[in-house]
Enzyme design. Structure first.
Site, short mmCIF file in Angstrom:
data_model
loop_
_atom_site.label_atom_id
_atom_site.label_comp_id
_atom_site.label_asym_id
_atom_site.label_seq_id
_atom_site.Cartn_x
_atom_site.Cartn_y
_atom_site.Cartn_z
N LEU A 58 0.85 -1.20 0.00
CA LEU A 58 0.00 0.00 0.00
C LEU A 58 0.88 1.24 0.00
CD1 LEU A 58 -2.79 -0.95 2.55
CD2 LEU A 58 -2.45 -1.65 0.18
N ALA A 93 -0.43 4.47 -1.60
CA ALA A 93 -1.19 5.52 -2.29
C ALA A 93 -1.35 6.78 -1.45
CB ALA A 93 -2.55 4.99 -2.69
N ARG A 97 1.86 15.14 6.37
CA ARG A 97 2.80 15.69 7.35
C ARG A 97 4.24 15.76 6.83
NH1 ARG A 97 1.64 11.87 12.07
NH2 ARG A 97 3.47 12.84 12.99
N ASN A 101 5.62 9.05 8.79
CA ASN A 101 4.53 9.99 8.52
C ASN A 101 5.02 11.42 8.50
OD1 ASN A 101 2.27 8.03 8.56
ND2 ASN A 101 2.94 7.74 10.66
C1 UD1 Z 1 -3.07 1.86 9.58
C2 UD1 Z 1 -3.97 0.82 10.22
C3 UD1 Z 1 -3.68 0.77 11.72
C4 UD1 Z 1 -2.21 0.45 11.93
C5 UD1 Z 1 -1.33 1.43 11.18
C6 UD1 Z 1 0.10 0.98 11.22
C7 UD1 Z 1 -6.06 0.81 8.99
C8 UD1 Z 1 -7.45 1.30 8.92
N1 UD1 Z 1 -5.34 1.22 10.02
O1 UD1 Z 1 -3.42 3.11 10.11
O2 UD1 Z 1 -4.45 -0.21 12.34
O3 UD1 Z 1 -1.90 0.47 13.30
O4 UD1 Z 1 -1.71 1.53 9.81
O5 UD1 Z 1 0.92 1.94 10.62
O6 UD1 Z 1 -5.63 0.06 8.13
N2 UD1 Z 1 -2.89 3.88 2.12
C9 UD1 Z 1 -3.29 3.76 0.82
N3 UD1 Z 1 -4.52 4.18 0.47
C10 UD1 Z 1 -5.37 4.73 1.35
C11 UD1 Z 1 -4.96 4.87 2.68
C12 UD1 Z 1 -3.69 4.42 3.04
O7 UD1 Z 1 -2.53 3.26 -0.02
O8 UD1 Z 1 -6.48 5.08 0.94
C13 UD1 Z 1 -1.55 3.41 2.49
C14 UD1 Z 1 -0.67 4.54 2.97
O9 UD1 Z 1 0.09 5.07 1.90
C15 UD1 Z 1 0.23 3.83 3.96
C16 UD1 Z 1 -0.63 2.73 4.52
O10 UD1 Z 1 -1.67 2.55 3.59
O11 UD1 Z 1 1.34 3.23 3.33
C17 UD1 Z 1 -1.18 3.09 5.89
O12 UD1 Z 1 -1.99 4.22 5.75
P1 UD1 Z 1 -2.17 5.24 6.92
O13 UD1 Z 1 -3.16 6.27 6.53
O14 UD1 Z 1 -0.86 5.70 7.41
O15 UD1 Z 1 -2.86 4.29 8.02
P2 UD1 Z 1 -2.93 4.54 9.54
O16 UD1 Z 1 -3.99 5.51 9.82
O17 UD1 Z 1 -1.59 4.81 10.05
CA CA Z 2 0.56 5.44 9.13
#
Ligand code: UD1
Ligand code: CA
Length: 452
Positions: A6, A8, A13, A222
């Site tokens: 993942l 995207a 920040r 982040n």
């Molecule tokens: C997520 C997890 C959380 C975990 C944490 C660990 C979920 C809902 N939550 O939260 O339980 O403790 O990661 O770091 O899964 N991304 C996409 N597309 C999106 C959203 C995110 O590709 O629409 C990717 C981001 O680029 C990133 C990863 O997914 O690489 C995590 O996304 P992020 O928004 O940081 O998730 P957290 O809120 O940190």
């Molecule tokens: Ca994260």
């Protein structure tokens, strides 16, 4: 196995136009670290979900073994995995990794793989003193029953210290089906991948967990502060591995390796050196303080004195470089070559036992053995439009402050007098000098100030 990474998310920040996963750690994009680790597991499918930053991610990282799927808009981690579904093979399991979690080791992922099978959902979890904004692992009678995001958690749930690293392995057919049932009715209005845990439990699929060797393996980036923190952790690990191999480091906290550094026996590296790309240091090499060395091979016993800059160059055995020397791309030095202070060498071969010890530019030159290049010598290799070569044969002696206007050749054993501007070939074995003859004016007097 399928691997989905993942990548995207926007990374607000980071305060940057560059997509978060392209920010470099140890000289390489965060996402490339994850891809490289994934490759060690030999996945049958490797799918990267990209979105923020347009096509920068696939353009920069395209490779024959990677499928890219675009997620637009970014509606959460569950929605992100959905974009990968057409690429995934139902018959094997799917490992989900995060493009912004660069330091997970293959060893810890294998531990998760070991407990995973096609009838289980396996999650990499970790206990944190400060669980911060991570999703909490909710257990009942020891069994994982769901994951709750910090923003949706109750006071009691927020006190849980076991958190979701985000890394999980799911049976692919089940995963596809669970993802169709996700809703975005939560605090962030997102489709959470973490909601598949409760779906698995409802379907009677056991949810199991494994833990990584170290907490830093699960840390994500982040912000620039977290990026800097992970860079230090990673460099500390690299320095530790070098020490383990027997490399002498004046200070393991003051070395940066942005690529691969391979060292022979009895290599010593002083403080504040940066190694980029592929650098090979053979046995008994010494690197002085404050050197920047990129894509270079340095042979047995060579001494690089402080403040040198070396790029795309080969340094021969027992050579002495610096202090303050610059070896530019295409420099090839044979054994026992001395390149001294404020000497720049570019696209040149210098054969054994030759020396250029002070204030010299050697560019586009072929230099023989046992040549002595005096202080202030310059190869004039460029006429403003084209570059030309200078050939200096064996046993030549070049006096100080000489300019060699290329193309030009200095024959074997020739001597060039100091101050020569060489515009034609110098024959071998002879003294060539281009210099107005020195004269002394008899009876000459210094002018004296006239009194008005
Ligand atoms: C997520 C997890 C959380 C975990 C944490 C660990 C979920 C809902 N939550 O939260 O339980 O403790 O990661 O770091 O899964 N991304 C996409 N597309 C999106 C959203 C995110 O590709 O629409 C990717 C981001 O680029 C990133 C990863 O997914 O690489 C995590 O996304 P992020 O928004 O940081 O998730 P957290 O809120 O940190
Ligand atoms: Ca994260």
């Amino acid at each position: 196995m399928n691997v989905v990474i993942l990548a995207a998310g926007m990374g607000k920040r980071m305060q940057s136009a560059l997509p978060k996963v392209l920010h470099p750690l140890a000289g390489k994009p965060l996402l490339s670290h994850v891809i490289d680790t994934a490759r060690t597991l030999s996945p049958s499918t490797l799918c990267v979900i990209y979105g923020h930053g347009g096509d920068m991610v696939p353009e920069l990282l395209q490779a024959p073994d990677i499928a890219f799927a675009r997620q637009e808009p970014q509606l959460g981690t569950g929605h992100a995995v959905m974009q990968a579904l057409p690429h995934l093979n139902d018959d094997t399991q799917t490992l989900v990794l995060y493009g912004d979690v660069p330091l997970t080791t293959a060893r810890s992922l294998r531990r998760l793989l070991d407990i995973a099978d096609k009838n289980k959902l396996s999650i990499l979890t970790v206990e944190l003193d400060d669980p911060a904004s991570y999703g909490r692992i909710v257990r009942e009678q020891g069994r994982i029953v769901r994951i709750v995001e910090q923003k949706d958690a109750t006071e009691t749930e927020r006190a849980i210290r076991e958190v979701n690293t985000g890394i999980l392995i799911a049976p692919t057919a089940r995963l596809k089906q669970w993802l169709t049932t996700l809703s975005n009715d939560n605090a962030q209005g997102e489709y959470y991948l973490t909601d598949i845990v409760a779906r698995a439990v409802a379907d009677g699929v056991p949810v199991v967990s494994a833990q990584p060797d170290a907490v830093w393996e699960t840390l994500g980036v982040n912000s620039k502060a977290q990026l800097a923190e992970l860079e230090r952790i990673h460099q500390h690990n690299i320095a530790g591995a070098l020490l383990e191999q027997g490399v002498t480091l004046a200070d393991p906290a003051r070395i940066d390796v942005r690529g691969t550094l391979s060292c022979g026996r009895d290599v010593a590296i002083d403080i504040n050196c940066i190694f980029e790309g592929k650098v090979e240091l053979a046995d008994n090499v010494t690197i002085g303080a404050h050197c920047v060395i990129k894509n270079a091979r340095i042979a047995n016993g060579a001494v690089i004195k402080p403040f040198c800059h070396i790029e795309d160059a080969i340094v021969g055995a027992e050579s002495m470089i610096g202090p303050y020397a610059r070896l530019r791309p295409g420099t090839e030095l044979a054994e026992d070559v001395h390149i001294g202070n404020f000497v720049e060498v570019k696209n040149s071969q210098i054969a054994a036992h030759s020396k250029a010890n002070h204030l010299t530019y050697v560019g586009d030159a072929t230099v023989g053995s046992r040549v002595n290049i005096g202080a202030g010598t310059i190869t004039c290799n460029y006429d403003g439009a084209n570059k030309f070569r200078t050939v200096i044969e064996d046993d030549v002696f070049i006096g100080s402050d000489t300019q060699l206007v290329a193309p030009v050749r200095v024959g074997k054993g020739a001597t060039l007098g100091a101050g020569t501007t060489l515009t034609m070939n110098a024959p071998e074995g002879k003294l060539t000098v281009s210099r107005a003859r020195q004269t002394t004016i008899e009876g000459w007097k210094r002018p004296i100030k006239q009194n008005k």
